[in-house]
Write a protein that holds these residues in place. Structure first.
Motif, PDB file in Angstrom:
ATOM      1  N   ARG A 172      -7.341   5.822   5.766  1.00 23.63           N
ATOM      2  CA  ARG A 172      -7.396   4.510   5.111  1.00 23.63           C
ATOM      3  C   ARG A 172      -6.667   4.605   3.780  1.00 23.63           C
ATOM      4  O   ARG A 172      -6.548   5.682   3.183  1.00 23.63           O
ATOM      5  CB  ARG A 172      -8.840   4.047   4.885  1.00 23.63           C
ATOM      6  N   TRP A 173      -6.176   3.463   3.314  1.00 24.02           N
ATOM      7  CA  TRP A 173      -5.533   3.406   2.018  1.00 24.02           C
ATOM      8  C   TRP A 173      -6.586   3.525   0.923  1.00 24.02           C
ATOM      9  O   TRP A 173      -7.735   3.125   1.104  1.00 24.02           O
ATOM     10  CB  TRP A 173      -4.765   2.098   1.855  1.00 24.02           C
ATOM     11  N   SER A 174      -6.173   4.029  -0.223  1.00 24.37           N
ATOM     12  CA  SER A 174      -7.082   4.164  -1.353  1.00 24.37           C
ATOM     13  C   SER A 174      -6.337   3.792  -2.628  1.00 24.37           C
ATOM     14  O   SER A 174      -5.132   4.047  -2.748  1.00 24.37           O
ATOM     15  CB  SER A 174      -7.622   5.586  -1.441  1.00 24.37           C
ATOM     16  N   GLU A 175      -7.041   3.197  -3.589  1.00 24.83           N
ATOM     17  CA  GLU A 175      -6.376   2.538  -4.708  1.00 24.83           C
ATOM     18  C   GLU A 175      -6.207   3.389  -5.970  1.00 24.83           C
ATOM     19  O   GLU A 175      -5.188   3.304  -6.645  1.00 24.83           O
ATOM     20  CB  GLU A 175      -7.165   1.275  -5.089  1.00 24.83           C
ATOM     21  N   ASP A 176      -7.211   4.180  -6.331  1.00 29.66           N
ATOM     22  CA  ASP A 176      -7.267   4.767  -7.668  1.00 29.66           C
ATOM     23  C   ASP A 176      -7.052   6.272  -7.644  1.00 29.66           C
ATOM     24  O   ASP A 176      -7.268   6.941  -6.629  1.00 29.66           O
ATOM     25  CB  ASP A 176      -8.626   4.475  -8.318  1.00 29.66           C
ATOM     26  N   LEU A 177      -6.663   6.797  -8.796  1.00 30.08           N
ATOM     27  CA  LEU A 177      -6.598   8.242  -9.011  1.00 30.08           C
ATOM     28  C   LEU A 177      -7.742   8.617  -9.939  1.00 30.08           C
ATOM     29  O   LEU A 177      -7.760   8.221 -11.113  1.00 30.08           O
ATOM     30  CB  LEU A 177      -5.256   8.634  -9.639  1.00 30.08           C
ATOM     31  N   ASN A 193       0.827  -1.206   0.000  1.00 35.89           N
ATOM     32  CA  ASN A 193       0.000   0.000   0.000  1.00 35.89           C
ATOM     33  C   ASN A 193       0.861   1.255   0.000  1.00 35.89           C
ATOM     34  O   ASN A 193       0.549   2.231  -0.677  1.00 35.89           O
ATOM     35  CB  ASN A 193      -0.919   0.008   1.226  1.00 35.89           C
ATOM     36  N   ALA A 194       1.951   1.229   0.790  1.00 36.51           N
ATOM     37  CA  ALA A 194       2.838   2.388   0.834  1.00 36.51           C
ATOM     38  C   ALA A 194       3.532   2.589  -0.499  1.00 36.51           C
ATOM     39  O   ALA A 194       3.668   3.720  -0.983  1.00 36.51           O
ATOM     40  CB  ALA A 194       3.861   2.213   1.949  1.00 36.51           C
ATOM     41  N   GLU A 195       3.971   1.505  -1.126  1.00 30.95           N
ATOM     42  CA  GLU A 195       4.606   1.615  -2.436  1.00 30.95           C
ATOM     43  C   GLU A 195       3.634   2.197  -3.457  1.00 30.95           C
ATOM     44  O   GLU A 195       3.998   3.042  -4.273  1.00 30.95           O
ATOM     45  CB  GLU A 195       5.094   0.239  -2.897  1.00 30.95           C
ATOM     46  N   GLN A 196       2.388   1.742  -3.395  1.00 28.77           N
ATOM     47  CA  GLN A 196       1.392   2.250  -4.322  1.00 28.77           C
ATOM     48  C   GLN A 196       1.161   3.742  -4.096  1.00 28.77           C
ATOM     49  O   GLN A 196       1.038   4.510  -5.059  1.00 28.77           O
ATOM     50  CB  GLN A 196       0.082   1.481  -4.167  1.00 28.77           C
ATOM     51  N   GLU A 197       1.135   4.176  -2.830  1.00 27.30           N
ATOM     52  CA  GLU A 197       0.881   5.580  -2.561  1.00 27.30           C
ATOM     53  C   GLU A 197       2.025   6.459  -3.045  1.00 27.30           C
ATOM     54  O   GLU A 197       1.802   7.568  -3.542  1.00 27.30           O
ATOM     55  CB  GLU A 197       0.629   5.794  -1.066  1.00 27.30           C
ATOM     56  N   VAL A 198       3.252   5.984  -2.905  1.00 28.61           N
ATOM     57  CA  VAL A 198       4.390   6.724  -3.450  1.00 28.61           C
ATOM     58  C   VAL A 198       4.227   6.883  -4.965  1.00 28.61           C
ATOM     59  O   VAL A 198       4.439   7.964  -5.530  1.00 28.61           O
ATOM     60  CB  VAL A 198       5.713   6.015  -3.115  1.00 28.61           C
ATOM     61  N   CYS A 199       3.807   5.803  -5.627  1.00 27.35           N
ATOM     62  CA  CYS A 199       3.615   5.860  -7.080  1.00 27.35           C
ATOM     63  C   CYS A 199       2.456   6.776  -7.457  1.00 27.35           C
ATOM     64  O   CYS A 199       2.487   7.431  -8.503  1.00 27.35           O
ATOM     65  CB  CYS A 199       3.399   4.455  -7.631  1.00 27.35           C
ATOM     66  N   GLN A 200       1.436   6.838  -6.614  1.00 21.67           N
ATOM     67  CA  GLN A 200       0.344   7.777  -6.856  1.00 21.67           C
ATOM     68  C   GLN A 200       0.859   9.218  -6.830  1.00 21.67           C
ATOM     69  O   GLN A 200       0.495  10.041  -7.684  1.00 21.67           O
ATOM     70  CB  GLN A 200      -0.748   7.589  -5.799  1.00 21.67           C
ATOM     71  N   LYS A 201       1.714   9.533  -5.867  1.00 15.53           N
ATOM     72  CA  LYS A 201       2.262  10.878  -5.762  1.00 15.53           C
ATOM     73  C   LYS A 201       3.129  11.218  -6.978  1.00 15.53           C
ATOM     74  O   LYS A 201       3.085  12.350  -7.497  1.00 15.53           O
ATOM     75  CB  LYS A 201       3.070  11.019  -4.478  1.00 15.53           C
ATOM     76  N   ILE A 202       3.919  10.255  -7.425  1.00 11.43           N
ATOM     77  CA  ILE A 202       4.761  10.486  -8.596  1.00 11.43           C
ATOM     78  C   ILE A 202       3.898  10.719  -9.833  1.00 11.43           C
ATOM     79  O   ILE A 202       4.192  11.579 -10.673  1.00 11.43           O
ATOM     80  CB  ILE A 202       5.725   9.300  -8.802  1.00 11.43           C
ATOM     81  N   THR A 203       2.806   9.966  -9.947  1.00  6.30           N
ATOM     82  CA  THR A 203       1.889  10.156 -11.069  1.00  6.30           C
ATOM     83  C   THR A 203       1.294  11.553 -11.048  1.00  6.30           C
ATOM     84  O   THR A 203       1.231  12.232 -12.081  1.00  6.30           O
ATOM     85  CB  THR A 203       0.762   9.111 -11.012  1.00  6.30           C
ATOM     86  N   GLY A 239     -11.386   8.914  -3.154  1.00  9.79           N
ATOM     87  CA  GLY A 239     -10.779   8.525  -1.887  1.00  9.79           C
ATOM     88  C   GLY A 239      -9.303   8.824  -1.787  1.00  9.79           C
ATOM     89  O   GLY A 239      -8.812   9.193  -0.712  1.00  9.79           O
ATOM     90  N   THR A 240      -8.558   8.675  -2.885  1.00  8.88           N
ATOM     91  CA  THR A 240      -7.127   8.955  -2.824  1.00  8.88           C
ATOM     92  C   THR A 240      -6.873  10.441  -2.635  1.00  8.88           C
ATOM     93  O   THR A 240      -5.950  10.845  -1.914  1.00  8.88           O
ATOM     94  CB  THR A 240      -6.422   8.440  -4.091  1.00  8.88           C
ATOM     95  N   CYS A 241      -7.678  11.274  -3.249  1.00 15.77           N
ATOM     96  CA  CYS A 241      -7.584  12.718  -3.010  1.00 15.77           C
ATOM     97  C   CYS A 241      -7.813  13.016  -1.544  1.00 15.77           C
ATOM     98  O   CYS A 241      -7.088  13.803  -0.922  1.00 15.77           O
ATOM     99  CB  CYS A 241      -8.609  13.448  -3.877  1.00 15.77           C
TER     100      CYS A 241
END
Length: 277
Positions: A61-66, A22-32, A50-52
């Protein structure tokens, strides 16, 4: 240490070199988001969902999509226009990525509940991290009547992101809670977010909610009718299924907070809702 590794280090609970997917995904969300910003995407679009809420408002909570929406209806702005900027941002962070279009025919009912023909959906994937994926969606023919604001993100560099305001984010969530279609999987994250909005005292922008319902569902509802539908959904859903869906997305320390969850609890939350004037 690469930029990616530096960003990921902030998520390490034990100060070591491991982090959750989940943390790796969130880092990638920020880079995107950073790549989209460099490409000028937010001159025409706004971030919601939710990610916003997690990245800019501290949703626990963790969130999956942008999820993104154009700020006006037009047919010349597409996600593909910004792929080079996204790829370059990941290259600077130490990764090569592939961006592939998702086949809407393969979506389940829950995932596709709000996908119109005007929704563009892509996955960003990593050859070296098979478990990490970022899904990005853009509604190019969106319901309007929403407000936006600029929110600051500090990594991978300091930049502004145009986001829906909280009352309009709340409207999007209430639309999902009442109208999302299920098969066997209840998306209990909708319930979690609903509770969070009430706790934060965020008012609901009912005008934008009405616009969303009309755009997606072809219905024109009064506030009273919507609240009746909301109460029906909250009182008839299996609360155990709601809890099961949420658990993988919250830290273990917070899971005990779900003990109070029941239909009666959520119906009381409805009575505490504020409606934006």
């Amino acid at each position: 240490m690469t930029l990616y590794e530096s960003m990921l280090a902030a998520y390490n609970r034990d100060g070591g070199t491991t982090a959750t997917p989940n943390a790796e995904q969130e880092v990638c969300q920020k880079i995107t988001l950073a790549g989209l910003r460099r490409g000028g995407f937010f001159e025409h679009a706004a971030f919601y969902g939710g990610t916003c809420l997690r990245l800019f408002h501290g949703l626990p909570r963790w969130s999956e999509d942008l999820d993104f929406s154009l700020t006006e209806k037009r047919d010349d702005i597409h996600l593909e226009n910004y792929f080079d900027a996204i790829r370059e941002e990941f290259r600077l962070a130490g990764f090569d990525v592939t961006i592939t279009k998702k086949d809407k025919k393969m979506f389940g009912r829950v995932e596709s509940a709000f996908l119109k023909e005007s929704t563009e959906t892509y996955d960003i994937k990593f050859q070296t991290r098979k478990m990490v994926k970022v899904k990005i969606e853009l509604d190019t023919d969106p319901p309007l009547a929403f407000e936006t604001e600029q929110k600051l993100l500090l990594q991978p560099y300091s930049f502004w992101t145009r986001c829906f305001t909280l009352p309009d984010l709340f409207a999007g969530k209430m639309h999902a809670l009442v109208y999302r279609a299920w098969e066997r999987r209840v998306k209990g994250r909708d319930w979690f977010d609903f509770e969070w909005y009430i706790r934060q005292g965020v008012p609901l922008d009912f005008k934008h909610l009405q616009a969303r319902i009309k755009e997606f569902n072809g219905e024109e509802l009064s506030l009273e009718t919507f609240l009746a539908l909301l109460r029906e959904r909250l009182s008839t859903t299996d609360i155990d299924l709601v809890k099961q869906d949420v658990l993988p997305y919250i830290d273990s320390a917070r899971q005990g907070e779900l003990v109070v969850w029941s239909p009666a609890y959520f119906l009381q939350l409805v009575d505490m809702m504020k409606i934006q004037d």
